[in-house]
Design a protein around this motif. Sequence first.
Motif, short mmCIF file in Angstrom:
data_model
loop_
_atom_site.label_atom_id
_atom_site.label_comp_id
_atom_site.label_asym_id
_atom_site.label_seq_id
_atom_site.Cartn_x
_atom_site.Cartn_y
_atom_site.Cartn_z
N LYS A 211 0.85 -1.19 0.00
CA LYS A 211 0.00 0.00 0.00
C LYS A 211 0.89 1.24 0.00
CE LYS A 211 -4.15 1.94 0.46
NZ LYS A 211 -5.07 1.66 1.58
N ARG A 212 0.61 2.14 -0.93
CA ARG A 212 1.30 3.43 -0.95
C ARG A 212 0.29 4.50 -1.33
NH1 ARG A 212 7.55 3.09 -3.16
NH2 ARG A 212 8.14 1.21 -2.00
N GLY A 213 0.21 5.54 -0.53
CA GLY A 213 -0.70 6.62 -0.84
C GLY A 213 -2.13 6.12 -0.99
N ASP A 214 -2.74 6.46 -2.10
CA ASP A 214 -4.14 6.09 -2.35
C ASP A 214 -4.28 4.80 -3.14
OD1 ASP A 214 -5.05 8.39 -1.05
OD2 ASP A 214 -4.90 9.59 -2.89
N GLY A 215 -3.20 4.06 -3.31
CA GLY A 215 -3.29 2.84 -4.09
C GLY A 215 -2.29 1.79 -3.65
N PHE A 244 1.63 2.87 -15.31
CA PHE A 244 2.85 2.10 -15.57
C PHE A 244 4.06 3.03 -15.55
CE2 PHE A 244 -0.75 0.01 -17.40
CZ PHE A 244 -0.55 -1.34 -17.15
N SER A 245 5.12 2.60 -14.88
CA SER A 245 6.27 3.50 -14.73
C SER A 245 7.56 2.71 -14.57
CB SER A 245 6.09 4.42 -13.53
OG SER A 245 6.35 3.71 -12.33
N GLU A 246 8.65 3.45 -14.68
CA GLU A 246 9.98 2.90 -14.40
C GLU A 246 10.47 3.34 -13.02
OE1 GLU A 246 12.14 2.56 -18.70
OE2 GLU A 246 12.08 4.57 -17.82
N GLY A 252 3.61 6.36 -4.74
CA GLY A 252 3.16 5.62 -5.91
C GLY A 252 4.23 5.52 -6.97
N VAL A 253 4.04 6.26 -8.09
CA VAL A 253 4.99 6.19 -9.19
C VAL A 253 5.24 7.58 -9.76
CG1 VAL A 253 4.47 3.81 -9.88
CG2 VAL A 253 3.13 5.70 -10.85
#
Length: 731
Positions: A211-215, A244-246, A252-253
């Motif tokens: 879990k991180r932040g709101d997601g 989607f991220s690197e 989050g990201v």
Amino acid sequence: MRFSKKFIQRTATYNTFDCHVPAPYLRKKFALAEKPAQAEITICGLGFYRLWLNGKEITKGMLASYISNPDDVLYYDLYAVSDLLQQGENIIAVLLGNGFLNDPAGDVWDFDKAAFRDAPKMALAVEVDGATLFEADESFKTSPSPIVFDDYRAGEHYDATKEIFGWNTLAFDDSAWDNAIIAKTPAGTPRVPVCPPIRAIREICPSAFEKRGDGWLYAFPENNAGVCRLEIDGKEGQKIKLTFSELATKDGVNIKNIINGNYPDHGYLHRDFYTCKAGKQSYTPSFTYHGFQYVFVEGIEDGQATENLLTYIVVHTDLKSAGSFACSNEIVNKLQENTRRSDLANFYDFPTDCPHREKNGWTGDAALSAEQFMLNFHAEKSFREWLYNVRASQIESGALSGIVPTAGWGFAWGNGPAWDTVVTQLSYYGYKYTADKTILTENFDCIVAYLRYAKTRLNENGLLAYGLGDWCPAGGYNNDVFTSLEITDTLTIIDTCYKAGVIAEILGKTEEKAEFDAFYALLRKNFREKFVENGEIKREFATQSAVSMALYYKAFEKEETERAVGQLLALIAAKNDYFDVGVLGARTLFRVLSDYGYDELALKLIVQKGFPSYRYHLDRGATTLWENFIDLADGEIKPKAEGREVDSLNHHFWGDISAWFYKYIAGIRINPALKDPFTVEIAPHFIEGITHCRAEREYLGGKITVEWERKPDGVHVEVSAPAQVKIVKKW
């Protein structure tokens, strides 16, 4: 095989960020008096399609048809289907996506302004026992699908509450569906691709999720490219967003490194959206892909965050491995692994620059990686297919675009000698590692036209300076070029003339060879007059890239090379034995050092700790090659400089180190001068600190293998090769 030019579509209104137009379903029932002995379907689905026959999906791969400008080349796929047809009623069904045909997220490169832009459409012909049974026409029935938005670069939105059960089966009643309408036929030349398709290759489970932040952040063990399969026990109407991220953050990201400059992301880029139906369900996107290592999931309840929620499906062109390399140095082995991973993550029909921010067929990236691609993979058919598109995009003057496919962007900026040499480089290395002249004959006229065009670009010094330069220099960003453009452009065309001359000689083109040789001699003379003094590059122009390129491309006389090498060593020493090159210099620096007896220094520059080096990225968790060498803050993938972001973490154009591993550490030199395809030199460099090495490259129906190991009585070398190959030992 019939290339039908009768295109149909559901609507002429195309999808945009502001007005979503769902991907269309199309279907048609047809009857056969008897089961046929032979039957074929030929289909051109623009931009992408999926194809079912009697309820069974038969699409050859993902993201079909081959990605192109359809006004240049119009790609059809051929299916033999007699086994799937039956006496009596049959049903053919198609789902169409936007692909390159309608790509609003490609606005940076003017794809949103493309003359060929249109709503999804298709042409199709069914042939039975040698006769055309029918083509696509208004008798096809059509309906919106649950894919309510799709964009090649941005992502896909799917609403499971809009699913139509059994839509592709014979029993389904389509009487309430609309009839298809006639669509405009693109101007491209019809063609069936000769290369392998894009396919789902393997699956990866998440290495962690929390879990991180709101997601919820899902992390995977490697950076790569593909799609995620979502599996969830959902509530009807529940909305889920996948980003989607690197790069991961505490909340989050971060996707800033994979968005272009000041262009807005519209809230769409690198995101898939899914609306659930009730119960257990599974969803995999049809018409997009992403480059990523992390996925931030929003819209799920904590109890729905399970290990099986997301599965990474790695997708790329189905290139078969042609070579392998491993040695006792684990840093080298990891770099080899990362190079291959970046190669494949950036191969979607053709070599792309990155699998997220752009997804473009940048010609310079492919030119730089041509040899290492061919050493690692059987890329020759994919090269040939893409070069067909490059030739189709070449304009009357002989100029080439910096990206292919293109809608017209890339001629005014983004090209130039180091990018335009792609046709020569891919042809040269495509032949070198296959002994098949087809790629040479197909592309020779294009090479001639381009070099004649290059002559018209000579400046007042009789030199060339009209393109992108030594891109992404260490410590800088993209176009922070530190080496004179006159140097890199002129030396690149000197090399292009040399390779074009070799190709001309192989093909027996004596007049053109003389023309190339004369241009080579003129450029070399003019280059030396401006830039060479006392056997060195003049001090005001001297960089590691300038000197190593001049050495590698033979701008110095033989008696000058010792002094020029000394100059290069001094430039490296001035940087405390770290490299200071961009991508063009990286293609020559390590090779030159090894050619002149400095293997240990070449290896040190690659594997040493500190900035800049390839290990610098490994020590920060890299599983792919990165676009830039930027000095990063401690413990973070974030530049020390304020207000800057890292760029792509998945670029193959720094990957020529892999070719250096094969050709220098292992010493595999196939047809070294392109004089005899049956001659292979084995010239391993027994570099201090490496105790053993093994490399293979498939060639002429067999396999060339080199293995060496240091033992108390010396270095032991074992070599094997196909019977028809003449091995020349050089150690």
